[in-house]
Design a protein around this motif. Structure first.
Motif, PDB file in Angstrom:
ATOM      1  N   LEU A  38       0.829  -1.207   0.000  1.00 14.73           N
ATOM      2  CA  LEU A  38       0.000   0.000   0.000  1.00 14.73           C
ATOM      3  C   LEU A  38       0.861   1.254   0.000  1.00 14.73           C
ATOM      4  CD1 LEU A  38      -2.836  -0.979   2.506  1.00 14.73           C
ATOM      5  CD2 LEU A  38      -3.119  -0.446   0.075  1.00 14.73           C
ATOM      6  N   ASN A  39       1.878   1.297   0.840  1.00 13.27           N
ATOM      7  CA  ASN A  39       2.753   2.464   0.896  1.00 13.27           C
ATOM      8  C   ASN A  39       3.445   2.708  -0.444  1.00 13.27           C
ATOM      9  OD1 ASN A  39       2.567   3.771   3.489  1.00 13.27           O
ATOM     10  ND2 ASN A  39       3.395   1.893   4.357  1.00 13.27           N
ATOM     11  N   GLN A  40       3.865   1.651  -1.117  1.00  9.41           N
ATOM     12  CA  GLN A  40       4.481   1.800  -2.439  1.00  9.41           C
ATOM     13  C   GLN A  40       3.463   2.335  -3.451  1.00  9.41           C
ATOM     14  OE1 GLN A  40       5.809  -2.226  -3.003  1.00  9.41           O
ATOM     15  NE2 GLN A  40       7.785  -1.855  -2.009  1.00  9.41           N
ATOM     16  N   GLN A  41       2.228   1.854  -3.350  1.00  3.89           N
ATOM     17  CA  GLN A  41       1.199   2.259  -4.294  1.00  3.89           C
ATOM     18  C   GLN A  41       0.691   3.681  -4.047  1.00  3.89           C
ATOM     19  OE1 GLN A  41       0.650   0.337  -7.045  1.00  3.89           O
ATOM     20  NE2 GLN A  41       2.327  -0.771  -6.064  1.00  3.89           N
ATOM     21  N   PHE A  42       0.735   4.143  -2.803  1.00  4.40           N
ATOM     22  CA  PHE A  42       0.357   5.534  -2.519  1.00  4.40           C
ATOM     23  C   PHE A  42       1.195   6.481  -3.370  1.00  4.40           C
ATOM     24  CE2 PHE A  42      -1.079   4.390   2.050  1.00  4.40           C
ATOM     25  CZ  PHE A  42      -2.374   4.209   1.637  1.00  4.40           C
ATOM     26  N   GLU A  43       2.466   6.131  -3.565  1.00  8.01           N
ATOM     27  CA  GLU A  43       3.366   6.959  -4.365  1.00  8.01           C
ATOM     28  C   GLU A  43       2.971   6.979  -5.838  1.00  8.01           C
ATOM     29  OE1 GLU A  43       7.364   5.628  -3.596  1.00  8.01           O
ATOM     30  OE2 GLU A  43       7.109   5.836  -1.429  1.00  8.01           O
TER      31      GLU A  43
END
Length: 78
Positions: A38-43
């Motif tokens: 999720l954190n990678q995809q937020f970017e």
């Protein structure tokens, strides 16, 4: 009357509230992997909305551009 709160998640809120997953424990590897993803995809523009009822997680909505989605749905334009 039930109060439903809509919260748009980001990396900071994800650390505090956590992601919505009824099958995983917060200490489990699957849960940790999901939060990392999720954190990678937020970017990349992922939007992750949690639904809270009386401050308890009851659901979520997750969406992004098709090129970054892991669950692309193709349909006929009307």
């Amino acid at each position: 009357m039930t109060h439903i709160e809509i919260v748009e998640m980001d990396g900071q809120l994800l650390e505090g509230i956590g992601s919505y997953c009824l099958r995983s424990k917060k200490i489990g590897e699957g849960y940790k992997s999901k939060n990392k993803w999720l954190n990678q995809q937020f970017e990349k523009g992922l939007r992750y909305i949690q639904l809270l009822e009386e401050q308890k997680q009851v659901g979520f909505i997750e969406y992004t551009d098709a090129e970054y989605s892991s669950r692309v749905v193709h349909g006929k334009a009307i």
